[in-house]
Design a protein around this motif. Structure first.
Motif, PDB file in Angstrom:
ATOM      1  N   SER A 100     -25.443 -38.185 -72.551  1.00  0.00           N
ATOM      2  CA  SER A 100     -26.081 -37.360 -71.497  1.00  0.00           C
ATOM      3  C   SER A 100     -26.210 -35.858 -71.773  1.00  0.00           C
ATOM      4  O   SER A 100     -27.273 -35.580 -71.986  1.00  0.00           O
ATOM      5  N   MET A 104     -29.808 -34.029 -72.846  1.00  0.00           N
ATOM      6  CA  MET A 104     -30.048 -32.756 -72.148  1.00  0.00           C
ATOM      7  C   MET A 104     -30.294 -31.551 -73.234  1.00  0.00           C
ATOM      8  O   MET A 104     -31.417 -30.898 -72.968  1.00  0.00           O
ATOM      9  N   ALA A 108     -33.781 -29.651 -73.791  1.00  0.00           N
ATOM     10  CA  ALA A 108     -33.761 -28.331 -73.074  1.00  0.00           C
ATOM     11  C   ALA A 108     -34.884 -27.518 -73.776  1.00  0.00           C
ATOM     12  O   ALA A 108     -35.401 -27.428 -74.910  1.00  0.00           O
TER      13      ALA A 108
END
Length: 184
Positions: A100, A104, A108
């Motif tokens: 996860s 992310m 980003a």
């Protein structure tokens, strides 16, 4: 680094209720290791508490009793590595969290719109694959130093009970054993 962090956490890890859960978790894993050698195509899950542990799977109670006793004796004999299991939830949670965070990180700063996100897909795939490679040894180390305890200490098995519950789909029944322990 995990070992050093566990040394810092020793006062918390040695709180009696936490130590009992960790010992029961270790015995749960050791029992599943022993059962998996004896029961062909074993499909089993477990969950530990301060009072003992649950084993979810269709296995005869006599086989569970035998495996629990063998596992406890082997752990007392120094086979503390039986407390570590590659399919433990600790490893699954570790893998889930790392992938996860990797996904992310890979997205980003992405610009709004589908094109930038698709352009980042190779990076996201690479980062999540690398996180899965790291997750396995990290999850095993977290088990060893935080979530299980391979030394059973004064842990004793006091009772093994069996229950059966109907499964929501398919009409089959699930067998659940509770292995009650004390001390530890």
């Amino acid at each position: 680094m995990i070992e050093y962090m566990s040394l810092l956490a020793t006062p918390v890890l040695n709180v009696p209720v936490i130590r009992r859960v960790r010992r029961n978790h270790g015995l749960e894993h050791a029992t599943i290791h022993v059962l998996s050698r004896k029961v062909k195509n074993l499909s089993m899950a477990g969950r530990s508490t301060a009072r003992g542990f649950y084993l979810y799977g269709n296995v005869a109670t006599t086989e569970v009793e035998s495996a629990v006793n063998e596992a406890l004796n082997r752990m007392r004999g120094g086979e503390h590595g039986l407390a570590i299991h590659p399919n433990c939830g600790t490893g699954l949670v570790t893998a889930g969290l790392l992938t996860s965070f990797a996904a992310m990180a890979g997205t980003a700063g992405a610009k709004p719109g589908l094109a930038d996100r698709i352009a980042r897909l190779p990076s996201v795939v690479l980062l999540t694959m690398l996180s899965l490679v790291v997750a396995q040894p990290l999850g095993l180390s977290l088990q060893q130093h935080f979530t299980t305890l391979g030394d059973p200490g004064t842990l004793e098995v006091t009772d093994i009970s069996r229950s059966e519950f109907p499964m929501p789909l398919g009409g089959q029944r699930m067998t659940v054993h509770f292995v009650r322990t004390r001390a530890g």
